[in-house]
Motif scaffolding. Structure first.
Motif, mmCIF file in Angstrom:
data_model
loop_
_atom_site.group_PDB
_atom_site.id
_atom_site.type_symbol
_atom_site.label_atom_id
_atom_site.label_comp_id
_atom_site.label_asym_id
_atom_site.label_seq_id
_atom_site.Cartn_x
_atom_site.Cartn_y
_atom_site.Cartn_z
ATOM 1 N N UNK A 1 77.950 -43.968 19.871
ATOM 2 C CA UNK A 1 77.919 -45.403 19.143
ATOM 3 C C UNK A 1 79.479 -46.043 19.233
ATOM 4 N N UNK A 2 80.416 -45.207 19.156
ATOM 5 C CA UNK A 2 81.951 -45.569 19.094
ATOM 6 C C UNK A 2 82.268 -45.926 20.353
ATOM 7 N N UNK A 3 82.020 -45.499 21.656
ATOM 8 C CA UNK A 3 82.304 -45.821 22.689
ATOM 9 C C UNK A 3 81.716 -46.986 23.561
ATOM 10 N N UNK A 4 80.323 -47.141 23.027
ATOM 11 C CA UNK A 4 79.550 -48.195 23.609
ATOM 12 C C UNK A 4 79.273 -49.409 22.764
ATOM 13 N N UNK A 5 78.939 -49.200 21.570
ATOM 14 C CA UNK A 5 78.729 -50.263 20.610
ATOM 15 C C UNK A 5 79.997 -50.877 20.138
ATOM 16 N N UNK A 6 80.765 -50.161 19.737
ATOM 17 C CA UNK A 6 81.983 -50.472 18.934
ATOM 18 C C UNK A 6 82.606 -51.220 19.789
ATOM 19 N N UNK A 7 83.129 -51.107 21.097
ATOM 20 C CA UNK A 7 84.143 -52.139 21.816
ATOM 21 C C UNK A 7 83.175 -53.397 22.059
ATOM 22 N N UNK A 8 82.001 -53.583 21.964
ATOM 23 C CA UNK A 8 81.152 -54.704 22.139
ATOM 24 C C UNK A 8 80.313 -55.154 20.871
ATOM 25 N N UNK A 9 80.978 -55.053 19.793
ATOM 26 C CA UNK A 9 80.130 -55.324 18.693
ATOM 27 C C UNK A 9 80.065 -56.716 18.553
ATOM 28 N N UNK A 10 80.816 -57.708 19.292
ATOM 29 C CA UNK A 10 80.525 -59.219 19.257
ATOM 30 C C UNK A 10 79.310 -59.520 19.547
ATOM 31 N N UNK A 11 78.810 -58.761 20.820
ATOM 32 C CA UNK A 11 77.665 -59.080 21.291
ATOM 33 C C UNK A 11 76.339 -59.225 20.175
ATOM 34 N N UNK A 12 76.450 -58.272 19.300
ATOM 35 C CA UNK A 12 75.352 -58.535 18.340
ATOM 36 C C UNK A 12 75.503 -59.553 17.396
ATOM 37 N N UNK A 13 76.394 -60.282 17.484
ATOM 38 C CA UNK A 13 76.655 -61.491 16.220
ATOM 39 C C UNK A 13 76.237 -62.523 17.151
ATOM 40 N N UNK A 14 75.470 -62.561 18.331
ATOM 41 C CA UNK A 14 75.184 -63.732 18.916
ATOM 42 C C UNK A 14 73.855 -64.233 18.547
ATOM 43 N N UNK A 15 73.479 -64.644 17.291
ATOM 44 C CA UNK A 15 72.202 -65.220 17.224
ATOM 45 C C UNK A 15 72.204 -66.132 16.199
#
Length: 609
Positions: free
Chosen positions: A381-395
């Motif tokens: 999670x730290x290596x895949x989702x963490x650096x791209x957390x901004x993509x999860x707020x596009x709703x």
């Protein structure tokens, strides 16, 4: 009541009339017992005498009765007027007064001169009707809703044949997303941590130099590079802390006690970002600290783990690198034992994996230790989702696309509640970045399928799955079969094909619109007996009362239990809440429906008497 006075046609008017007569006689009126069979057992609360009855009631005298008083409407009569100005026709009058006569006879004392009647009284009929209309609740099914039992074939004991390790080589390949690649991607948000106390002019530990070290993982040919920098924001990914956490997990879970002793004492706490100034006397690079400054330490056996922690706290870069080299040397000696002298003898296996396989089978909780499980999940999670957390707020706000995650502690609840095992199928409707699916597939070996509508989380879920498979090989473990799909869960043919086979369905519907929840309900009709649906909002209320309105409801097949979750179980708040466990129980529903139909049939028969 004399002829020509007002006769009652409503229940309220009847109570008013009785109360007025009781007040004139100084007797209190109890409305609760007026329609109860128990009124006969309470002398102070006698029922009213009705027109046309024997003169045993204290409220009326038979000599005062006239033909007009025989008119008394049925309780089911529509409320129209409280007066009767004309005499009714004889035929309706006799029919109407039947209920009144029955009620009076039922409450007539034994010594009354009135002739007994075999017909049931109005009060008895009503009491019987009340008994038939006793509430029926869903909890009265074949299973108790207070504690769900794990069904046969759904317990952890069914993992006896589950093989959670892999015989594959541990090499992750060139496309591994390592800790070093994450820091390089976000290099501007990192700063240096270590210095060289012996040489103030040494620039090798500055951020621009990207100082690094490696960590040997349990499986053969598996290691990872870590850049020794710290984030400017303490809440961001810290590669040094990640390195130390993984190291502690390997030593604690993969080594025998004698092997652990070679590394020293395992600290009870991780190093923090709080640093102290460089010491006045520099520790020897071998890992031994001068006796004058640390008399309590064992000088015959180096404590590499404590030295590593001290190097981090004092920002001693050379000491940290040297200690890591020593630790990796010891780990490699266990992974690659010396070859036997006889060339015909087979090479010794990896001692780290051998011990883990033997120890984890004998443990009380058979399977992957929780510390190892959470470490692998967190690394990915730290290596895949963490650096791209901004993509999860596009709703879009206030829609079903609002993103929220179920944390590992919540997934542990799901596994414990449902008894997921290697033969189970888990379906996640709205799987996000795939956290629940990946966690469950690694923890239990179950098969998992997830569908996600939003492109951003769906892409991260695919990348997490790809990288988790690599990391499982590095740790010497296997992952259950996981399938992910990007699309609409309502239109997915794959969802329609897998739901009838699913053992557990997870729906994080905390912010789902009601239209979406309503559209999901018909799909649950395909679930097999004993299947479980976990949701943040109920599809049917727990312990719901079965009535005419909901007895044929789609979700009446569910036996529902409300359960609490606590702080840290979800990503959208620090407080706890409730989630709902729906278990398909068609056998219990059939029993309840039969009871309901029988009760309804008896009510109809009683009403016809």
């Amino acid at each position: 009541m004399a002829s020509g006075e007002v006769s009652v046609t409503t229940r309220h008017a009847w109570r008013v009339q009785v109360e007025q007569e009781r007040e004139r006689q100084g007797t209190p009126f109890n409305s609760v017992d007026s329609y109860s069979d128990n009124a006969a057992l309470t002398p102070s609360v006698d029922p009213p005498s009705l027109p046309g009855s024997a003169p045993s009631s204290p409220l009326t005298n038979a000599s005062d009765l006239s033909d007009d008083d025989y008119w008394l409407p049925s309780p089911k009569r529509k409320r129209t007027a409280n007066t009767v100005s004309a005499h009714p026709k004889p035929k309706p009058r006799r029919a109407k007064c039947t209920h009144a006569r029955r009620a009076f006879r039922d409450h007539t004392p034994a010594d009354s001169s009135a002739a007994p009647s075999s017909s049931p009284s109005r009060a008895v009929s009503r009491q019987r009707s009340l008994a038939l209309e006793e509430p029926i609740y869903r909890s009265s099914s074949s299973r108790s809703s207070s504690t769900f039992r794990i069904l046969p074939g759904h317990g952890h004991g069914d993992n006896a044949n589950w093989v959670w390790w892999t015989e594959d080589d541990g090499s992750p390949g060139p496309d591994l997303v390592s800790a070093a690649s994450v820091v390089r991607q976000l290099a501007k948000s990192y700063k240096s941590h270590f210095i060289n106390p012996q040489d103030p002019d040494d620039k090798s530990f500055e951020a621009e130099a990207l100082p690094s070290t490696e960590l040997e993982y349990p499986n053969n040919h598996s290691c990872e590079t870590f850049i020794l920098l710290v984030p400017k924001d303490p809440d961001h990914y810290n590669p040094i802390i990640c390195l130390v956490e993984s190291l502690y997990t390997i030593i604690n879970c993969y080594l025998t006690p004698p092997q652990k002793a070679l590394f020293g004492t395992l600290p009870t706490a991780l190093p923090s970002d709080r640093t102290s100034p460089p010491p006045s006397s520099i520790a020897d690079l071998s890992g031994n600290v001068p006796i004058s400054s640390h008399n309590s330490e064992n000088t015959t056996q180096p404590n590499h783990l404590r030295t590593l922690q001290r190097a981090f706290r004092r920002r001693d870069g050379p000491l940290f690198l040297h200690t890591m080299d020593t630790i990796n040397f010891l780990l490699r000696s266990f992974k690659y034992p010396p070859l036997p002298d006889d060339v015909f003898e087979p090479a010794l296996p990896n001692q780290l994996l051998t011990h883990a396989r033997e120890c984890w089978v004998q443990s009380s909780h058979r399977g992957i230790p929780k510390q190892v499980l959470l470490r692998i999940i967190e690394e990915t999670y730290q290596r895949i989702v963490g650096p791209n957390i901004g993509q999860l707020s596009r709703y879009s706000a206030f829609t079903s696309e609002v993103y929220g995650e179920l944390m590992p502690s919540f997934t542990d609840k799901i596994i414990a509640q449902t008894g997921l095992h290697a033969g189970s199928l888990l379906v996640d409707l709205g799987s996000g970045v795939g956290n629940v699916l990946l966690h469950a597939a690694l923890a239990t070996g179950c098969s998992a399928f997830g569908v996600e509508f939003m492109a951003g989380p769906a892409a991260l879920a695919q990348e997490q799955l790809w990288q988790l498979r690599k990391r499982c090989r590095m740790w010497g473990l296997s992952l259950g079969n996981v399938e992910l799909e990007e699309g609409d869960m309502l239109a997915s043919s794959r969802v329609d094909a897998l739901l009838p086979k699913a053992d557990v369905v997870v729906v994080n519907n905390k912010v789902f619109e009601e239209t979406l929840n309503a559209a999901l309900r018909p799909k649950f009709l395909d679930l097999k007996e004993g299947a479980v649906v976990i949701s943040l909002k109920p599809f049917v209320q727990p312990n719901a009362r079965v009535t005419e309105r909901n007895v044929d409801d789609i979700c009446a097949i569910f036996d529902v239990e409300e359960r609490p979750y606590h702080s840290g179980d979800v990503s959208w708040g620090s407080s706890g809440g409730t989630y709902y466990v729906h278990r398909v129980d068609r056998i219990g529903y059939a029993s309840i429906r039969e009871r309901f139909e029988n009760s309804r049939a008896r009510s109809v028969r009683v009403g016809r008497r």
